[in-house]
Design a protein around this motif. Structure first.
Motif, mmCIF file in Angstrom:
data_model
loop_
_atom_site.group_PDB
_atom_site.id
_atom_site.type_symbol
_atom_site.label_atom_id
_atom_site.label_comp_id
_atom_site.label_asym_id
_atom_site.label_seq_id
_atom_site.Cartn_x
_atom_site.Cartn_y
_atom_site.Cartn_z
ATOM 1 N N ILE A 1 0.925 -1.230 -0.088
ATOM 2 C CA ILE A 1 -0.062 -0.197 0.021
ATOM 3 C C ILE A 1 0.814 1.228 -0.125
ATOM 4 C CG2 ILE A 1 -1.587 1.332 1.343
ATOM 5 C CD1 ILE A 1 -2.970 -1.428 2.137
ATOM 6 N N ALA A 2 1.908 1.421 0.801
ATOM 7 C CA ALA A 2 2.856 2.272 0.652
ATOM 8 C C ALA A 2 3.593 2.617 -0.431
ATOM 9 C CB ALA A 2 3.718 2.175 1.907
ATOM 10 N N ARG A 3 3.949 1.304 -0.924
ATOM 11 C CA ARG A 3 4.634 1.578 -2.438
ATOM 12 C C ARG A 3 3.840 1.936 -3.448
ATOM 13 N NH1 ARG A 3 8.642 -1.628 -4.840
ATOM 14 N NH2 ARG A 3 9.030 -0.699 -7.009
ATOM 15 N N MET A 4 2.496 1.626 -3.605
ATOM 16 C CA MET A 4 1.460 2.255 -4.308
ATOM 17 C C MET A 4 1.250 3.920 -4.270
ATOM 18 S SD MET A 4 -1.180 -1.031 -4.666
ATOM 19 C CE MET A 4 -0.510 -2.550 -5.086
ATOM 20 N N ALA A 5 1.327 4.080 -2.956
ATOM 21 C CA ALA A 5 0.831 5.469 -2.679
ATOM 22 C C ALA A 5 2.009 6.515 -3.183
ATOM 23 C CB ALA A 5 0.763 5.765 -1.041
ATOM 24 N N ALA A 6 3.367 5.972 -3.113
ATOM 25 C CA ALA A 6 4.750 6.466 -3.706
ATOM 26 C C ALA A 6 4.625 6.700 -5.256
ATOM 27 C CB ALA A 6 5.846 6.016 -3.114
ATOM 28 N N GLU A 7 3.737 5.757 -5.880
ATOM 29 C CA GLU A 7 4.044 5.541 -7.348
ATOM 30 C C GLU A 7 2.955 6.694 -8.305
ATOM 31 O OE1 GLU A 7 5.162 2.687 -10.721
ATOM 32 O OE2 GLU A 7 5.481 2.942 -8.425
ATOM 33 N N PRO A 8 3.543 7.191 -9.128
ATOM 34 C CA PRO A 8 2.888 8.311 -9.775
ATOM 35 C C PRO A 8 1.064 7.867 -9.964
ATOM 36 C CG PRO A 8 4.922 8.160 -10.602
ATOM 37 C CD PRO A 8 4.828 6.996 -9.741
ATOM 38 N N GLY A 9 1.028 6.580 -10.822
ATOM 39 C CA GLY A 9 -0.029 6.262 -11.148
ATOM 40 C C GLY A 9 -1.046 5.593 -10.057
ATOM 41 N N GLY A 10 -0.468 5.434 -8.770
ATOM 42 C CA GLY A 10 -1.137 4.611 -7.618
ATOM 43 C C GLY A 10 -0.963 3.157 -8.013
ATOM 44 N N GLY A 11 -1.982 2.366 -7.695
ATOM 45 C CA GLY A 11 -1.930 1.058 -7.824
ATOM 46 C C GLY A 11 -3.121 0.350 -7.291
ATOM 47 N N VAL A 12 -3.268 -1.025 -7.470
ATOM 48 C CA VAL A 12 -4.596 -1.719 -7.014
ATOM 49 C C VAL A 12 -4.079 -2.906 -6.032
ATOM 50 C CG1 VAL A 12 -4.568 -2.916 -9.223
ATOM 51 C CG2 VAL A 12 -6.672 -2.807 -7.392
ATOM 52 N N LEU A 13 -4.569 -3.313 -5.039
ATOM 53 C CA LEU A 13 -4.342 -4.311 -4.313
ATOM 54 C C LEU A 13 -5.548 -5.170 -4.010
ATOM 55 C CD1 LEU A 13 -1.754 -4.714 -1.219
ATOM 56 C CD2 LEU A 13 -4.282 -5.845 -1.064
ATOM 57 N N LEU A 14 -5.389 -6.295 -4.603
ATOM 58 C CA LEU A 14 -6.677 -7.513 -4.655
ATOM 59 C C LEU A 14 -6.503 -8.266 -3.275
ATOM 60 C CD1 LEU A 14 -6.682 -8.529 -8.434
ATOM 61 C CD2 LEU A 14 -7.858 -6.449 -7.258
ATOM 62 N N TYR A 15 -7.331 -7.990 -2.644
ATOM 63 C CA TYR A 15 -7.310 -8.609 -1.215
ATOM 64 C C TYR A 15 -8.262 -9.755 -1.339
ATOM 65 C CZ TYR A 15 -6.848 -9.037 4.009
ATOM 66 O OH TYR A 15 -6.461 -9.559 5.181
ATOM 67 N N LEU A 16 -7.777 -10.818 -1.263
ATOM 68 C CA LEU A 16 -8.576 -12.027 -1.817
ATOM 69 C C LEU A 16 -8.874 -12.870 -0.568
ATOM 70 C CD1 LEU A 16 -6.868 -13.045 -5.279
ATOM 71 C CD2 LEU A 16 -8.921 -11.459 -4.717
ATOM 72 N N ALA A 17 -10.072 -13.807 -0.563
ATOM 73 C CA ALA A 17 -10.567 -14.327 0.613
ATOM 74 C C ALA A 17 -9.982 -15.815 0.182
ATOM 75 C CB ALA A 17 -12.114 -14.305 0.910
ATOM 76 N N GLN A 18 -8.754 -15.935 0.394
ATOM 77 C CA GLN A 18 -8.233 -17.225 0.050
ATOM 78 C C GLN A 18 -7.101 -17.549 1.117
ATOM 79 O OE1 GLN A 18 -6.950 -17.333 -3.918
ATOM 80 N NE2 GLN A 18 -9.070 -17.118 -4.677
ATOM 81 N N GLU A 19 -7.374 -17.493 2.380
ATOM 82 C CA GLU A 19 -6.381 -17.590 3.468
ATOM 83 C C GLU A 19 -5.692 -18.784 3.493
ATOM 84 O OE1 GLU A 19 -5.415 -16.305 7.490
ATOM 85 O OE2 GLU A 19 -7.166 -15.641 6.779
ATOM 86 N N GLY A 20 -4.503 -18.733 3.815
ATOM 87 C CA GLY A 20 -3.370 -19.951 4.075
ATOM 88 C C GLY A 20 -3.241 -20.565 2.537
ATOM 89 N N ARG A 21 -3.069 -19.791 1.390
ATOM 90 C CA ARG A 21 -3.044 -20.403 0.196
ATOM 91 C C ARG A 21 -4.262 -20.987 -0.344
ATOM 92 N NH1 ARG A 21 2.546 -21.390 1.644
ATOM 93 N NH2 ARG A 21 3.871 -19.849 0.786
ATOM 94 N N GLY A 22 -5.401 -20.776 0.276
ATOM 95 C CA GLY A 22 -6.718 -21.205 -0.048
ATOM 96 C C GLY A 22 -6.940 -22.513 0.818
ATOM 97 N N ILE A 23 -6.587 -22.541 1.882
ATOM 98 C CA ILE A 23 -7.071 -23.759 2.504
ATOM 99 C C ILE A 23 -7.996 -23.279 3.940
ATOM 100 C CG2 ILE A 23 -5.069 -25.276 1.853
ATOM 101 C CD1 ILE A 23 -3.934 -24.752 5.072
ATOM 102 N N GLY A 24 -7.912 -22.035 4.075
ATOM 103 C CA GLY A 24 -8.867 -21.566 5.311
ATOM 104 C C GLY A 24 -7.908 -21.603 6.555
ATOM 105 N N LEU A 25 -8.653 -20.657 7.401
ATOM 106 C CA LEU A 25 -7.916 -20.112 8.705
ATOM 107 C C LEU A 25 -7.729 -21.405 9.443
ATOM 108 C CD1 LEU A 25 -6.667 -18.137 10.433
ATOM 109 C CD2 LEU A 25 -9.139 -17.562 11.257
ATOM 110 N N VAL A 26 -8.896 -22.067 9.645
ATOM 111 C CA VAL A 26 -8.761 -23.307 10.613
ATOM 112 C C VAL A 26 -7.651 -24.291 10.060
ATOM 113 C CG1 VAL A 26 -10.104 -25.142 11.566
ATOM 114 C CG2 VAL A 26 -10.987 -23.008 11.258
ATOM 115 N N ASN A 27 -7.696 -24.493 9.134
ATOM 116 C CA ASN A 27 -6.651 -25.565 8.465
ATOM 117 C C ASN A 27 -5.322 -24.796 8.573
ATOM 118 O OD1 ASN A 27 -8.257 -27.768 7.842
ATOM 119 N ND2 ASN A 27 -9.065 -26.829 5.990
ATOM 120 N N LYS A 28 -5.156 -23.565 8.377
ATOM 121 C CA LYS A 28 -3.703 -23.045 8.452
ATOM 122 C C LYS A 28 -3.173 -23.077 9.999
ATOM 123 C CE LYS A 28 -3.100 -18.292 8.696
ATOM 124 N NZ LYS A 28 -2.980 -16.916 8.474
ATOM 125 N N LEU A 29 -4.192 -23.167 10.872
ATOM 126 C CA LEU A 29 -3.636 -23.032 12.437
ATOM 127 C C LEU A 29 -3.290 -24.555 12.391
ATOM 128 C CD1 LEU A 29 -6.524 -21.118 14.325
ATOM 129 C CD2 LEU A 29 -4.147 -20.334 13.477
#
Length: 394
Positions: free
Chosen positions: A273-301
């Motif tokens: 986010i900080a890097r994009m704020a410093a970028e002349p054209g800004g940027g987009v961060l896609l925050y995906l609901a794919q916790e733990g490389r797609g296995i979910g929070l419970v399985n990540k624990l």
């Protein structure tokens, strides 16, 4: 005055057609999968149909005595335990670190009556539970089912972020109908990941000034089945750039919110986010609901517990029955297209993200390195990313 009557029939395709509303088969299939997943998570069996055959399924980690009784009542043969290939390798004492087969095929294991109990099934599904339960009797491979049914069953469990282990048996259609079990087809299950990604729509957007990016907006995207939303964090005006800076970031509750030292997700999120704020054209961060490389929070624990016993993050995922990376980058591509962004410079160390996004039709004009120093706790994790996941640490 005549008393008004209210129909108690379900709002299925026939009822909707009477109201003049066309039913999209893709959306109907997604809803069926979503409901089936909810049933499995509650410990209720479901009916999987395909190729002229039916399987009654129950998730090994959630099924209780009632669900097992329903399964036994509807079964036409002795139940088996369906496991993904990595979990079967662990249960059968094969090395979980061995390279997987090019096309992993689920394994069906015949269970003794002693193993058809909720606590024993959980032990077979969950390697973490083995620390608490006694050794199980020996199990042997069982004959398979119609070719398409076991892979679809494992996929259904993974969609629900459940351990890929299911009690299964050929089913009596009459009995399953009498029990009121929810049916779902193989075709709908296998189509679900593509349908969910393709049906994403932007449902809300608001300006949200951030500590490192005062000019930021958040847009929320939701699939047609009403599942968990994915978010796009837009810094500046990336939609106007030819190829804005882009970061695909999978949600990480422990790292992003709590500042966990086990990973580098928090620094990567805030740094992007900080890097994009410093970028002349800004940027987009896609925050995906794919916790733990797609296995979910419970399985990540659960994976963290296995890592504390000596496995690295890749082998821990395999011991749970998952692949090294279960994420779907079609979600990211659909979101970018909806935002009017067709080309990006990807902020990543992961070459799979470059290939995955390009395969979905997004023009990837280059990679921008996104490295953060080890903190004394995540050193081995970062080394595994480099040595086993192929991340470009430079």
């Amino acid at each position: 005055m005549a008393e008004a009557s209210i129909s108690t029939q379900p709002a299925g395709p026939t009822g909707l057609a009477r109201l003049g509303r066309a039913v999209d088969p893709r959306i109907a299939g997604m809803r069926a999968v979503h409901r089936a997943v909810s049933e499995l998570r509650r410990g209720t069996p479901v009916l999987l149909e395909g190729g002229g055959e039916s399987l009654i399924l129950a998730a090994a980690e959630t099924v209780g005595a009632r669900g097992l009784a329903e399964l036994a009542e509807a079964a036409l043969a002795a139940p088996v335990l369906l496991l993904s290939a990595p979990r079967a390798a662990a249960v059968l004492s094969r090395p979980v670190s061995a390279p997987p087969a090019p096309e992993e095929v689920p394994v069906a294991l015949r269970l003794s009556p002693a193993l058809l109990a909720p606590e024993q099934l959980r032990r077979l599904a969950d390697p973490v539970a083995e620390q608490l339960l006694p050794e199980a009797p020996q199990i042997v491979p069982a004959p398979g089912f119609a070719q398409a049914l076991p892979p679809a069953a494992i996929t259904l469990a993974k969609i629900g972020r459940l351990l890929p282990a299911l009690v299964a048996a050929p089913a009596s259609a009459a009995t399953t109908a009498r029990l009121g079990l929810l049916p779902v087809t193989v075709a709908d299950v296998l189509a679900y990941p593509v349908s969910a990604a393709a049906s994403l729509v932007r449902v809300a957007e608001a300006r949200v000034p951030l500590e490192d990016a005062p000019e930021a907006r958040i847009a929320a995207f939701r699939a047609a089945d009403g599942g968990i939303e994915h978010l796009a964090i837009l810094v500046g005006q990336p939609e106007t750039a030819e190829a804005p800076l882009c970061r695909i970031h999978s949600e990480c509750f422990t790292g992003d919110l709590l500042g966990s030292l086990r990973c580098d997700c928090g620094p990567q999120l805030r740094g992007a986010i900080a890097r994009m704020a410093a970028e002349p054209g800004g940027g987009v961060l896609l925050y995906l609901a794919q916790e733990g490389r797609g296995i979910g929070l419970v399985n990540k624990l659960r994976a963290y517990t296995l890592q504390d016993s000596g496995l690295d993050t890749l082998d821990a995922n395999r011991a749970l029955g998952y692949g090294a990376d279960e994420r779907d980058f079609r979600v990211a591509a659909t979101m970018l297209e909806a935002l009017g962004i067709h080309g990006v410079r990807l902020l990543t160390n992961n070459p799979d993200k470059l290939a995955g996004l390009a395969a979905c039709g997004i023009r990837v004009e280059g990679r921008v390195s996104h490295l953060f120093a080890a903190n004394g706790v995540n050193d081995a994790y970062l080394e595994t990313k480099k040595s086993r996941f192929g991340h470009l640490m430079g």
